[in-house]
Write a protein that holds these residues in place. Structure first.
Motif, PDB file in Angstrom:
ATOM      1  N   GLY A  97       1.008  -0.439  -0.307  1.00  0.00           N
ATOM      2  CA  GLY A  97      -0.122   0.131   0.129  1.00  0.00           C
ATOM      3  C   GLY A  97       1.060   1.293  -0.063  1.00  0.00           C
ATOM      4  O   GLY A  97       1.633   1.311  -0.031  1.00  0.00           O
ATOM      5  N   ILE A  98       0.280   2.190   0.069  1.00  0.00           N
ATOM      6  CA  ILE A  98       0.478   3.823  -0.306  1.00  0.00           C
ATOM      7  C   ILE A  98       0.699   4.392   0.628  1.00  0.00           C
ATOM      8  O   ILE A  98      -0.378   4.640   2.010  1.00  0.00           O
ATOM      9  N   ARG A  99       1.832   5.090   1.476  1.00  0.00           N
ATOM     10  CA  ARG A  99       1.601   5.535   2.820  1.00  0.00           C
ATOM     11  C   ARG A  99       1.089   6.846   3.435  1.00  0.00           C
ATOM     12  O   ARG A  99       0.182   6.884   3.840  1.00  0.00           O
ATOM     13  N   VAL A 100       1.331   7.478   1.489  1.00  0.00           N
ATOM     14  CA  VAL A 100       0.818   8.816   2.096  1.00  0.00           C
ATOM     15  C   VAL A 100      -1.700   8.143   2.068  1.00  0.00           C
ATOM     16  O   VAL A 100      -1.867   9.044   2.432  1.00  0.00           O
ATOM     17  N   ASP A 101      -2.220   7.334   0.970  1.00  0.00           N
ATOM     18  CA  ASP A 101      -3.800   6.699   1.230  1.00  0.00           C
ATOM     19  C   ASP A 101      -3.426   6.837   2.575  1.00  0.00           C
ATOM     20  O   ASP A 101      -4.388   6.975   2.955  1.00  0.00           O
ATOM     21  N   ALA A 102      -2.523   5.367   2.726  1.00  0.00           N
ATOM     22  CA  ALA A 102      -2.836   5.437   4.119  1.00  0.00           C
ATOM     23  C   ALA A 102      -3.410   6.080   5.549  1.00  0.00           C
ATOM     24  O   ALA A 102      -4.228   6.249   6.229  1.00  0.00           O
ATOM     25  N   LEU A 103      -2.899   7.246   5.780  1.00  0.00           N
ATOM     26  CA  LEU A 103      -2.622   8.675   6.490  1.00  0.00           C
ATOM     27  C   LEU A 103      -3.441   8.673   6.069  1.00  0.00           C
ATOM     28  O   LEU A 103      -4.123   9.942   6.960  1.00  0.00           O
ATOM     29  N   CYS A 104      -3.862   9.411   5.046  1.00  0.00           N
ATOM     30  CA  CYS A 104      -5.320  10.345   4.448  1.00  0.00           C
ATOM     31  C   CYS A 104      -6.124   9.501   5.407  1.00  0.00           C
ATOM     32  O   CYS A 104      -6.996   9.997   5.695  1.00  0.00           O
ATOM     33  N   SER A 105      -6.902   8.578   5.246  1.00  0.00           N
ATOM     34  CA  SER A 105      -7.250   7.261   5.681  1.00  0.00           C
ATOM     35  C   SER A 105      -8.056   7.076   6.879  1.00  0.00           C
ATOM     36  O   SER A 105      -8.471   7.755   7.685  1.00  0.00           O
ATOM     37  N   GLU A 106      -6.785   7.650   7.836  1.00  0.00           N
ATOM     38  CA  GLU A 106      -7.036   7.762   8.631  1.00  0.00           C
ATOM     39  C   GLU A 106      -6.889   8.940   9.881  1.00  0.00           C
ATOM     40  O   GLU A 106      -7.329   9.452  10.969  1.00  0.00           O
ATOM     41  N   ILE A 107      -6.481  10.163   8.840  1.00  0.00           N
ATOM     42  CA  ILE A 107      -6.700  11.209   8.749  1.00  0.00           C
ATOM     43  C   ILE A 107      -8.254  11.657   9.292  1.00  0.00           C
ATOM     44  O   ILE A 107      -9.481  12.238  10.061  1.00  0.00           O
ATOM     45  N   ALA A 108      -9.083  10.676   7.829  1.00  0.00           N
ATOM     46  CA  ALA A 108     -10.434  10.782   7.697  1.00  0.00           C
ATOM     47  C   ALA A 108     -10.861   9.976   8.940  1.00  0.00           C
ATOM     48  O   ALA A 108     -11.434  10.240   9.642  1.00  0.00           O
ATOM     49  N   LYS A 109     -10.290   8.528   9.276  1.00  0.00           N
ATOM     50  CA  LYS A 109     -11.219   8.054  10.554  1.00  0.00           C
ATOM     51  C   LYS A 109     -11.010   8.618  11.812  1.00  0.00           C
ATOM     52  O   LYS A 109     -12.404   9.186  12.287  1.00  0.00           O
ATOM     53  N   THR A 110     -10.091   9.965  12.136  1.00  0.00           N
ATOM     54  CA  THR A 110      -9.736  10.528  13.020  1.00  0.00           C
ATOM     55  C   THR A 110     -10.578  11.638  12.920  1.00  0.00           C
ATOM     56  O   THR A 110     -11.217  11.936  14.698  1.00  0.00           O
ATOM     57  N   ILE A 111     -10.796  12.468  12.373  1.00  0.00           N
ATOM     58  CA  ILE A 111     -11.368  13.568  12.395  1.00  0.00           C
ATOM     59  C   ILE A 111     -13.221  13.788  11.343  1.00  0.00           C
ATOM     60  O   ILE A 111     -13.551  14.962  12.146  1.00  0.00           O
ATOM     61  N   ASN A 112     -13.244  13.164  10.520  1.00  0.00           N
ATOM     62  CA  ASN A 112     -14.523  12.848   9.962  1.00  0.00           C
ATOM     63  C   ASN A 112     -15.762  13.172  10.150  1.00  0.00           C
ATOM     64  O   ASN A 112     -15.846  11.907  11.103  1.00  0.00           O
TER      65      ASN A 112
END
Length: 166
Positions: A97-112
């Motif tokens: 997988g791609i680190r940037v995609d994983a970070l975006c996914s985790e950020i969205a889980k955290t603040i969305n």
């Protein structure tokens, strides 16, 4: 909303990012929640910032708050932008997988959907490609909020320390 909320949003977002163990590990595999504060202003910035001397093998998260428009005299529509970018040498995760995609996914889980930003829930509007420099790959995430607009009250007394008409 007075502009103090811009500081509050940024402080809350820094806290949300650096207290999430998955995000911290995706930024720096050697970091822990105990050392996460050291990432602030080194690789996590509360402004759109691209270090000119960025070393290979780093991952950055930058964020800022804009007031896109006033809905009316009662509400403003703040927008939170989050830039996530990585040097190509850190792009691929060891497990795939791609680190940037994983970070975006985790950020969205955290603040969305968070209620810490404005009135109601924070809403993810978009995630788009972002390439700040050669050999760097990233995404920009856009979240929308709604907040009160504090209207100027002319009946409020002017502080005595202001020098008017001089």
């Amino acid at each position: 909303m007075n502009l103090q909320e811009l500081f509050d949003y940024k402080n809350q977002l820094m806290k949300d990012l650096l207290t999430n163990e998955t995000i911290v590990k995706l930024i720096d595999e050697d970091a822990s929640l105990e050392t996460a504060k050291s990432l602030a202003y080194n690789v996590v910035f509360p402004a759109e910032y691209i270090p000119y001397t960025a070393e290979h093998g780093k991952v950055f998260i930058c964020f800022d708050v804009d007031i896109q428009k006033s809905l009316n005299k009662t509400f403003l529509l703040p927008t939170i932008k989050i830039w996530v970018f990585s040097h190509s040498s850190k792009l691929r995760l060891p497990e795939g997988g791609i680190r940037v995609d994983a970070l975006c996914s985790e950020i969205a889980k955290t603040i969305n959907g968070s209620r810490y930003y404005g009135l109601g829930q924070l809403d993810l509007e978009s995630v788009a490609r972002y390439a700040p420099l050669t050999d760097w790959v990233g995404k920009v995430m856009t979240f929308n909020a709604t907040d009160f607009s504090k209207v100027y009250n002319p009946k409020t007394p002017i502080p005595k320390n202001r020098r008017l008409g001089e």
